[in-house]
Design a protein around this motif. Sequence first.
Motif, PDB file in Angstrom:
ATOM      1  N   LYS A  67       0.730  -1.321  -0.031  1.00 20.76           N
ATOM      2  CA  LYS A  67      -0.002  -0.034   0.084  1.00 20.76           C
ATOM      3  C   LYS A  67       1.047   1.342  -0.064  1.00 20.76           C
ATOM      4  O   LYS A  67       0.535   2.128  -0.777  1.00 20.76           O
ATOM      5  CB  LYS A  67      -0.952   0.176   1.183  1.00 20.76           C
ATOM      6  CG  LYS A  67      -2.168  -1.382   1.101  1.00 20.76           C
ATOM      7  CD  LYS A  67      -3.055  -1.042   2.289  1.00 20.76           C
ATOM      8  CE  LYS A  67      -4.182  -1.947   2.100  1.00 20.76           C
ATOM      9  NZ  LYS A  67      -4.967  -1.588   0.831  1.00 20.76           N
ATOM     10  N   VAL A  68       1.936   1.150   0.881  1.00 22.92           N
ATOM     11  CA  VAL A  68       2.739   2.395   0.843  1.00 22.92           C
ATOM     12  C   VAL A  68       3.347   2.611  -0.663  1.00 22.92           C
ATOM     13  O   VAL A  68       3.739   3.445  -1.001  1.00 22.92           O
ATOM     14  CB  VAL A  68       3.844   2.497   1.908  1.00 22.92           C
ATOM     15  CG1 VAL A  68       5.054   3.362   1.814  1.00 22.92           C
ATOM     16  CG2 VAL A  68       3.157   2.588   3.281  1.00 22.92           C
ATOM     17  N   GLY A  69       3.969   1.282  -1.270  1.00 21.37           N
ATOM     18  CA  GLY A  69       4.321   1.391  -2.499  1.00 21.37           C
ATOM     19  C   GLY A  69       3.546   1.940  -3.806  1.00 21.37           C
ATOM     20  O   GLY A  69       4.134   2.753  -4.513  1.00 21.37           O
ATOM     21  N   VAL A  70       2.497   1.722  -3.732  1.00 22.78           N
ATOM     22  CA  VAL A  70       1.402   2.021  -4.635  1.00 22.78           C
ATOM     23  C   VAL A  70       1.244   3.788  -4.456  1.00 22.78           C
ATOM     24  O   VAL A  70       1.215   4.407  -5.610  1.00 22.78           O
ATOM     25  CB  VAL A  70       0.043   1.578  -4.667  1.00 22.78           C
ATOM     26  CG1 VAL A  70       0.352  -0.069  -5.302  1.00 22.78           C
ATOM     27  CG2 VAL A  70      -0.943   1.306  -3.606  1.00 22.78           C
ATOM     28  N   ALA A  71       1.068   4.118  -3.097  1.00 27.54           N
ATOM     29  CA  ALA A  71       1.054   5.413  -2.915  1.00 27.54           C
ATOM     30  C   ALA A  71       2.151   6.374  -3.409  1.00 27.54           C
ATOM     31  O   ALA A  71       1.948   7.369  -4.057  1.00 27.54           O
ATOM     32  CB  ALA A  71       0.652   5.567  -1.429  1.00 27.54           C
ATOM     33  N   ALA A  72       3.333   5.634  -3.244  1.00 23.07           N
ATOM     34  CA  ALA A  72       4.652   6.303  -3.691  1.00 23.07           C
ATOM     35  C   ALA A  72       4.530   6.679  -5.372  1.00 23.07           C
ATOM     36  O   ALA A  72       4.780   7.419  -5.752  1.00 23.07           O
ATOM     37  CB  ALA A  72       5.793   5.499  -3.583  1.00 23.07           C
ATOM     38  N   VAL A  73       4.080   5.368  -6.055  1.00 17.42           N
ATOM     39  CA  VAL A  73       3.894   5.480  -7.520  1.00 17.42           C
ATOM     40  C   VAL A  73       2.790   6.677  -8.066  1.00 17.42           C
ATOM     41  O   VAL A  73       3.359   7.604  -8.762  1.00 17.42           O
ATOM     42  CB  VAL A  73       3.430   4.241  -8.138  1.00 17.42           C
ATOM     43  CG1 VAL A  73       3.006   4.332  -9.678  1.00 17.42           C
ATOM     44  CG2 VAL A  73       4.354   3.228  -7.744  1.00 17.42           C
ATOM     45  N   VAL A  74       1.772   6.818  -7.146  1.00 20.87           N
ATOM     46  CA  VAL A  74       1.114   8.181  -7.537  1.00 20.87           C
ATOM     47  C   VAL A  74       1.668   9.337  -7.154  1.00 20.87           C
ATOM     48  O   VAL A  74       1.653  10.237  -8.093  1.00 20.87           O
ATOM     49  CB  VAL A  74      -0.385   7.887  -6.983  1.00 20.87           C
ATOM     50  CG1 VAL A  74      -1.133   9.139  -7.005  1.00 20.87           C
ATOM     51  CG2 VAL A  74      -1.066   6.695  -7.259  1.00 20.87           C
ATOM     52  N   LEU A  75       2.292   9.354  -6.020  1.00 26.06           N
ATOM     53  CA  LEU A  75       3.023  10.676  -5.837  1.00 26.06           C
ATOM     54  C   LEU A  75       4.066  11.042  -6.751  1.00 26.06           C
ATOM     55  O   LEU A  75       4.434  12.036  -7.105  1.00 26.06           O
ATOM     56  CB  LEU A  75       3.391  10.620  -4.178  1.00 26.06           C
ATOM     57  CG  LEU A  75       2.187  10.590  -3.286  1.00 26.06           C
ATOM     58  CD1 LEU A  75       2.876  10.423  -1.787  1.00 26.06           C
ATOM     59  CD2 LEU A  75       1.331  11.675  -3.408  1.00 26.06           C
ATOM     60  N   GLU A  76       4.771   9.799  -7.204  1.00 28.98           N
ATOM     61  CA  GLU A  76       6.110  10.175  -8.205  1.00 28.98           C
ATOM     62  C   GLU A  76       5.353  10.478  -9.703  1.00 28.98           C
ATOM     63  O   GLU A  76       5.997  11.223 -10.116  1.00 28.98           O
ATOM     64  CB  GLU A  76       6.696   8.993  -8.333  1.00 28.98           C
ATOM     65  CG  GLU A  76       7.629   8.555  -7.084  1.00 28.98           C
ATOM     66  CD  GLU A  76       8.007   7.319  -7.035  1.00 28.98           C
ATOM     67  OE1 GLU A  76       8.151   6.409  -7.945  1.00 28.98           O
ATOM     68  OE2 GLU A  76       8.740   6.869  -6.101  1.00 28.98           O
ATOM     69  N   THR A  77       4.060   9.882  -9.866  1.00 27.38           N
ATOM     70  CA  THR A  77       3.854  10.126 -11.377  1.00 27.38           C
ATOM     71  C   THR A  77       2.693  11.187 -11.682  1.00 27.38           C
ATOM     72  O   THR A  77       2.346  11.520 -12.617  1.00 27.38           O
ATOM     73  CB  THR A  77       3.248   8.862 -12.051  1.00 27.38           C
ATOM     74  OG1 THR A  77       2.177   8.384 -11.237  1.00 27.38           O
ATOM     75  CG2 THR A  77       4.321   7.859 -12.003  1.00 27.38           C
ATOM     76  N   CYS A  78       1.948  11.793 -10.528  1.00 29.44           N
ATOM     77  CA  CYS A  78       1.003  12.711 -10.610  1.00 29.44           C
ATOM     78  C   CYS A  78       1.807  14.195 -10.303  1.00 29.44           C
ATOM     79  O   CYS A  78       2.248  14.410  -9.479  1.00 29.44           O
ATOM     80  CB  CYS A  78      -0.011  12.571  -9.555  1.00 29.44           C
ATOM     81  SG  CYS A  78      -1.343  13.825  -9.743  1.00 29.44           S
ATOM     82  N   PRO A  79       1.834  14.852 -11.637  1.00 31.91           N
ATOM     83  CA  PRO A  79       2.676  16.290 -11.351  1.00 31.91           C
ATOM     84  C   PRO A  79       1.814  17.254 -10.312  1.00 31.91           C
ATOM     85  O   PRO A  79       0.759  17.148 -10.412  1.00 31.91           O
ATOM     86  CB  PRO A  79       2.322  16.705 -12.751  1.00 31.91           C
ATOM     87  CG  PRO A  79       1.518  16.032 -13.460  1.00 31.91           C
ATOM     88  CD  PRO A  79       1.242  14.821 -12.672  1.00 31.91           C
ATOM     89  N   ALA A  80       2.595  17.594  -9.473  1.00 34.81           N
ATOM     90  CA  ALA A  80       2.133  18.573  -8.496  1.00 34.81           C
ATOM     91  C   ALA A  80       1.362  19.971  -8.861  1.00 34.81           C
ATOM     92  O   ALA A  80       0.289  20.287  -8.394  1.00 34.81           O
ATOM     93  CB  ALA A  80       3.275  19.140  -7.599  1.00 34.81           C
ATOM     94  N   ASN A  81       1.910  20.128  -9.917  1.00 33.51           N
ATOM     95  CA  ASN A  81       0.904  21.549 -10.893  1.00 33.51           C
ATOM     96  C   ASN A  81       0.043  21.213 -11.672  1.00 33.51           C
ATOM     97  O   ASN A  81      -0.322  21.864 -12.346  1.00 33.51           O
ATOM     98  CB  ASN A  81       1.848  22.370 -11.339  1.00 33.51           C
ATOM     99  CG  ASN A  81       2.888  23.035  -9.949  1.00 33.51           C
ATOM    100  OD1 ASN A  81       2.324  23.132  -8.896  1.00 33.51           O
ATOM    101  ND2 ASN A  81       4.086  23.181 -10.269  1.00 33.51           N
ATOM    102  N   GLY A  82      -0.273  19.657 -11.771  1.00 29.84           N
ATOM    103  CA  GLY A  82      -1.221  19.359 -12.844  1.00 29.84           C
ATOM    104  C   GLY A  82      -0.458  19.101 -14.115  1.00 29.84           C
ATOM    105  O   GLY A  82       0.877  19.434 -14.177  1.00 29.84           O
TER     106      GLY A  82
END
Length: 185
Positions: free
Chosen positions: A103-118
Motif C-alpha cells: 500500500k505504501v508502494g502504490v501511494a509512492a507511485v501515484v505521488l511520483e507520477t502525478c505532477p504537483a501542478n497538474g
Amino acid sequence: MKPWKRSGGTVTAHIDRQEAAVLRGLVSQVDDMLRARVEDTPQDELAELTGIRTGPTTSPDDPILSRLLPDFHRLDDDNPSKEDLDSAAMLRSLHEPRLLEAKVGVAAVVLETCPANGGDLALTPEQADAWLSALNDVRLALGTAIEVSEDMPDELPDDDPRSPHLSVYHWLTWVQESLVQALSS
C-alpha cells in the motif's frame, strides 16, 4: 481531469492543478496513516535475527486503518474461540507487513507520477495498476470517514458537512472507472 485513454503501451490523461492537489493530498494522508502504523509496530528480536518480518497482532483501532487493513481471519463475533483469536493474531502478524509495504508502494507511485501542478500523465501498465490500488485505498478511507453506504443518496444537502467530501468520493470513483476502462480497451 480528462478521461484516461490507452495509447500503445501506456494510458494517458490530463489532470488540472486543483485535481492534482486534491489527489496528491488524499494519497499523502493515507500514506501517512499507513507509515504511522508501520512505525508503531513493536520491534521483534526474533524477526530481526531471522529476517522474517512480523507485524502487529491486533487490528487497528482507527476505523479507517481497520478498513484498509482488514482481518485476515473472520471471527465469530458472538463467541470467538481462543484458537480463532490466536489464528487471527498470527495471520495479521505475518501478512500485515507485506500489505503495508504494498500500500505504501502504490501511494509512492501515484505521488511520483502525478505532477504537483497538474499536467499530462502517461502511465505504464504497472504504474496504472498501482494507481488503481492507491485510488481504491483513498476511496475506502474517504468512504469510511464520511460513512458511505449503499443506501446513501448521490447528493447530500448543502448543510451536510459530508457533502463536499461525497463529491470528491464520486470524482475518485470516476477517475478509477475511467482508468479501468482505458486499461481494458
